[in-house]
Design a protein around this motif. Structure first.
Motif, PDB file in Angstrom:
ATOM      1  N   SER A   1       1.296   7.303  -3.552  1.00 58.15           N
ATOM      2  CA  SER A   1       2.070   7.001  -2.344  1.00 58.15           C
ATOM      3  C   SER A   1       3.091   8.099  -2.055  1.00 58.15           C
ATOM      4  CB  SER A   1       2.797   5.668  -2.502  1.00 58.15           C
ATOM      5  OG  SER A   1       1.874   4.610  -2.431  1.00 58.15           O
ATOM      6  N   TYR A   2       3.739   8.567  -3.116  1.00 56.00           N
ATOM      7  CA  TYR A   2       4.749   9.624  -2.947  1.00 56.00           C
ATOM      8  C   TYR A   2       4.107  10.875  -2.353  1.00 56.00           C
ATOM      9  CZ  TYR A   2       8.498  12.912  -4.040  1.00 56.00           C
ATOM     10  OH  TYR A   2       9.493  13.852  -3.949  1.00 56.00           O
ATOM     11  N   LEU A   3       2.901  11.205  -2.855  1.00 51.98           N
ATOM     12  CA  LEU A   3       2.208  12.397  -2.370  1.00 51.98           C
ATOM     13  C   LEU A   3       1.722  12.210  -0.930  1.00 51.98           C
ATOM     14  CD1 LEU A   3       0.179  13.305  -5.587  1.00 51.98           C
ATOM     15  CD2 LEU A   3       2.269  14.396  -4.760  1.00 51.98           C
ATOM     16  N   PHE A   4       1.137  11.023  -0.636  1.00 56.10           N
ATOM     17  CA  PHE A   4       0.633  10.773   0.719  1.00 56.10           C
ATOM     18  C   PHE A   4       1.753  10.768   1.751  1.00 56.10           C
ATOM     19  CE2 PHE A   4      -3.338   8.691  -1.144  1.00 56.10           C
ATOM     20  CZ  PHE A   4      -4.141   9.762  -0.769  1.00 56.10           C
ATOM     21  N   LEU A   5       2.892  10.174   1.378  1.00 52.55           N
ATOM     22  CA  LEU A   5       4.020  10.091   2.309  1.00 52.55           C
ATOM     23  C   LEU A   5       4.828  11.400   2.318  1.00 52.55           C
ATOM     24  CD1 LEU A   5       5.219   6.481   1.364  1.00 52.55           C
ATOM     25  CD2 LEU A   5       4.149   7.139   3.516  1.00 52.55           C
ATOM     26  N   ARG A   6       4.403  12.358   1.522  1.00 55.96           N
ATOM     27  CA  ARG A   6       5.081  13.657   1.369  1.00 55.96           C
ATOM     28  C   ARG A   6       6.576  13.491   1.078  1.00 55.96           C
ATOM     29  NH1 ARG A   6       1.570  17.728   3.626  1.00 55.96           N
ATOM     30  NH2 ARG A   6      -0.218  16.675   4.509  1.00 55.96           N
TER      31      ARG A   6
ATOM     32  N   SER B   1      13.717  10.067  -3.395  1.00 59.05           N
ATOM     33  CA  SER B   1      14.105  10.900  -4.541  1.00 59.05           C
ATOM     34  C   SER B   1      12.880  11.215  -5.399  1.00 59.05           C
ATOM     35  CB  SER B   1      15.147  10.157  -5.372  1.00 59.05           C
ATOM     36  OG  SER B   1      15.313  10.809  -6.613  1.00 59.05           O
ATOM     37  N   SER B   2      12.747  12.490  -5.778  1.00 57.29           N
ATOM     38  CA  SER B   2      11.599  12.898  -6.590  1.00 57.29           C
ATOM     39  C   SER B   2      11.666  12.282  -7.987  1.00 57.29           C
ATOM     40  CB  SER B   2      11.561  14.422  -6.699  1.00 57.29           C
ATOM     41  OG  SER B   2      12.776  14.877  -7.239  1.00 57.29           O
ATOM     42  N   ARG B   3      12.817  11.664  -8.306  1.00 56.07           N
ATOM     43  CA  ARG B   3      13.000  10.987  -9.579  1.00 56.07           C
ATOM     44  C   ARG B   3      11.922   9.937  -9.860  1.00 56.07           C
ATOM     45  NH1 ARG B   3      19.276   9.758 -10.572  1.00 56.07           N
ATOM     46  NH2 ARG B   3      19.758  11.849  -9.821  1.00 56.07           N
ATOM     47  N   TYR B   4      11.569   9.143  -8.811  1.00 56.99           N
ATOM     48  CA  TYR B   4      10.561   8.095  -8.981  1.00 56.99           C
ATOM     49  C   TYR B   4       9.239   8.721  -9.410  1.00 56.99           C
ATOM     50  CZ  TYR B   4      13.894   5.205  -6.483  1.00 56.99           C
ATOM     51  OH  TYR B   4      15.034   4.544  -6.103  1.00 56.99           O
ATOM     52  N   PHE B   5       8.864   9.756  -8.668  1.00 54.87           N
ATOM     53  CA  PHE B   5       7.613  10.462  -8.927  1.00 54.87           C
ATOM     54  C   PHE B   5       7.628  11.076 -10.332  1.00 54.87           C
ATOM     55  CE2 PHE B   5       5.186  14.488  -8.548  1.00 54.87           C
ATOM     56  CZ  PHE B   5       3.940  13.956  -8.277  1.00 54.87           C
ATOM     57  N   LEU B   6       8.734  11.754 -10.678  1.00 53.62           N
ATOM     58  CA  LEU B   6       8.821  12.429 -11.976  1.00 53.62           C
ATOM     59  C   LEU B   6       8.823  11.436 -13.140  1.00 53.62           C
ATOM     60  CD1 LEU B   6      11.386  15.258 -11.069  1.00 53.62           C
ATOM     61  CD2 LEU B   6       8.909  15.460 -11.374  1.00 53.62           C
ATOM     62  N   THR B   7       9.498  10.270 -12.941  1.00 53.54           N
ATOM     63  CA  THR B   7       9.509   9.250 -13.993  1.00 53.54           C
ATOM     64  C   THR B   7       8.093   8.726 -14.226  1.00 53.54           C
ATOM     65  OG1 THR B   7      11.732   8.630 -13.307  1.00 53.54           O
ATOM     66  CG2 THR B   7      10.594   7.086 -14.747  1.00 53.54           C
ATOM     67  N   GLU B   8       7.342   8.510 -13.109  1.00 56.15           N
ATOM     68  CA  GLU B   8       5.952   8.039 -13.246  1.00 56.15           C
ATOM     69  C   GLU B   8       5.104   9.052 -14.011  1.00 56.15           C
ATOM     70  OE1 GLU B   8       6.108   5.456  -9.085  1.00 56.15           O
ATOM     71  OE2 GLU B   8       4.933   7.302  -9.142  1.00 56.15           O
ATOM     72  N   ILE B   9       5.253  10.325 -13.661  1.00 55.65           N
ATOM     73  CA  ILE B   9       4.497  11.390 -14.340  1.00 55.65           C
ATOM     74  C   ILE B   9       4.877  11.437 -15.833  1.00 55.65           C
ATOM     75  CG2 ILE B   9       4.179  13.912 -14.475  1.00 55.65           C
ATOM     76  CD1 ILE B   9       2.793  12.786 -12.064  1.00 55.65           C
ATOM     77  N   LEU B  10       6.179  11.274 -16.106  1.00 52.09           N
ATOM     78  CA  LEU B  10       6.674  11.312 -17.490  1.00 52.09           C
ATOM     79  C   LEU B  10       6.055  10.182 -18.320  1.00 52.09           C
ATOM     80  CD1 LEU B  10       8.727  12.780 -19.330  1.00 52.09           C
ATOM     81  CD2 LEU B  10      10.439  11.126 -18.610  1.00 52.09           C
TER      82      LEU B  10
ATOM     83  N   TYR C   1       0.815  -1.221   0.000  1.00 48.76           N
ATOM     84  CA  TYR C   1       0.000   0.000   0.000  1.00 48.76           C
ATOM     85  C   TYR C   1       0.848   1.271   0.000  1.00 48.76           C
ATOM     86  CZ  TYR C   1       0.675  -0.971   4.977  1.00 48.76           C
ATOM     87  OH  TYR C   1       1.234  -1.287   6.183  1.00 48.76           O
ATOM     88  N   HIS C   2       2.150   1.111   0.127  1.00 51.19           N
ATOM     89  CA  HIS C   2       3.038   2.274  -0.028  1.00 51.19           C
ATOM     90  C   HIS C   2       3.710   2.286  -1.393  1.00 51.19           C
ATOM     91  CE1 HIS C   2       3.269   2.691   4.587  1.00 51.19           C
ATOM     92  NE2 HIS C   2       2.433   3.587   4.081  1.00 51.19           N
ATOM     93  N   LEU C   3       3.192   1.419  -2.290  1.00 50.33           N
ATOM     94  CA  LEU C   3       3.791   1.299  -3.621  1.00 50.33           C
ATOM     95  C   LEU C   3       2.844   1.767  -4.725  1.00 50.33           C
ATOM     96  CD1 LEU C   3       5.596  -2.139  -3.321  1.00 50.33           C
ATOM     97  CD2 LEU C   3       6.676   0.074  -3.673  1.00 50.33           C
ATOM     98  N   ILE C   4       1.782   2.467  -4.330  1.00 52.13           N
ATOM     99  CA  ILE C   4       0.834   2.927  -5.348  1.00 52.13           C
ATOM    100  C   ILE C   4       1.472   4.085  -6.122  1.00 52.13           C
ATOM    101  CG2 ILE C   4      -1.482   3.875  -5.742  1.00 52.13           C
ATOM    102  CD1 ILE C   4      -2.097   2.478  -2.900  1.00 52.13           C
ATOM    103  N   PRO C   5       1.591   3.934  -7.442  1.00 59.07           N
ATOM    104  CA  PRO C   5       2.283   4.958  -8.218  1.00 59.07           C
ATOM    105  C   PRO C   5       1.708   6.353  -7.968  1.00 59.07           C
ATOM    106  CG  PRO C   5       1.722   3.085  -9.614  1.00 59.07           C
ATOM    107  CD  PRO C   5       1.075   2.847  -8.289  1.00 59.07           C
ATOM    108  N   VAL C   6       2.555   7.354  -8.014  1.00 59.34           N
ATOM    109  CA  VAL C   6       2.221   8.772  -7.860  1.00 59.34           C
ATOM    110  C   VAL C   6       1.604   9.068  -6.484  1.00 59.34           C
ATOM    111  CG1 VAL C   6       0.965  10.757  -8.818  1.00 59.34           C
ATOM    112  CG2 VAL C   6       1.906   9.031 -10.346  1.00 59.34           C
TER     113      VAL C   6
END
Ligand SMILES: [Zn+2]
Length: 254
Positions: free
Chosen positions: A64-69, A80-89, A57-62
């Motif tokens: 999880s990163y936002l919820f965990l701040r 790293s914001s890289r994970y989040f940015l790669t998903e958005i890309l 439940y902490h692996l939900i794309p985009v």
């Protein structure tokens, strides 16, 4: 509804790609000790900081990163914001392909090509390396697209072979004149593969677009005083993606 499902599909692949890039570069380029020991395909997700297994439940794309701040649940380390940015890309690139293409076969094929291009672009941008395996995958996908679009004919293949030799000659000439490598071998292999996917009339436009992007980066980076080496594969990948979303005007084939 279909677009929503497709975006979820893109988010899952984006999340996979982000983690795969981390594992691939740490194992093959940085030779990090922990990642070098694991199977990068089968190892469950772990925190890159403290290596604790991450709950699903902490692996939900985009999200999880936002919820965990942006902070890891296990150790509080900054993710790293890289994970989040790669998903958005990946989500944006897939969505644009969805909007600009009609058939599902083309949408899926082009999406996987775009996923491979993003992998190549991000690794080339940071490490100035294009992994050979990714070129092989791209080559197979490009052949399928080429056949689907009716481009697998003799004159088109001839242009692909010629462009490969032209780039090889450019690489050789640069080396003779400057005494150092100006064009990586990866770029020399990447360019002909990309020409397979477009009509030959667009090949000069592809090269021109990639070069213009490279020049823009050169001026920006010399202003920022970063290293002046240009990742040409990165720019080729962007220029090629523009072709996948039918950005270039269709020139009449003469
Ligand atoms: Zn941790």
């Amino acid at each position: 509804m279909t677009l929503v499902l497709f975006i979820i599909f893109a988010a899952i692949l984006g999340s996979f790609l982000a983690s795969f890039i981390y594992r691939f570069t740490n194992k093959n380029i940085l030779k990090e000790s922990y990642v070098s020991k694991i199977n990068i395909f089968t190892e469950p997700s772990f925190c890159s900081h403290c290596k604790t297994k991450i709950d699903w439940y902490h692996l939900i794309p985009v999200l999880s990163y936002l919820f965990l701040r942006g902070k890891a649940k296990c150790c509080g380390a900054t993710i790293s914001s890289r994970y989040f940015l790669t998903e958005i890309l990946v989500i944006s690139s897939f969505s644009l392909i969805f909007i600009t293409n009609d058939s599902w076969a083309l949408i899926l094929l082009k999406s996987f090509i775009s996923l491979t291009l993003i992998f190549i672009a991000l690794i080339d941008y940071q490490y100035k390396i294009i992994p050979l395996n990714s070129l092989l995958i791209l080559f197979i996908l490009a052949l399928i697209l080429s056949a689907t679009e009716g481009l697998l004919i003799l004159p088109e293949v001839f242009v692909t072979i010629i462009s490969g030799f032209l780039l090889l000659a450019t690489r050789w000439l640069f080396f003779k004149l400057k005494g150092k490598e100006g064009l990586g071998l990866g770029d020399v292999i990447l360019f002909p593969i990309l020409t397979l996917m477009i009509p030959m009339t667009l090949v000069p436009i592809l090269l021109l677009t990639a070069s213009l992007l490279g020049i823009v980066e050169f001026f920006l980076s010399s202003k920022l005083k970063r290293d002046s080496e240009i990742a040409f594969g990165f720019h080729l990948a962007i220029a090629s993606y523009l072709g996948l979303v039918n950005f270039y005007p269709i020139l009449p084939l003469i």
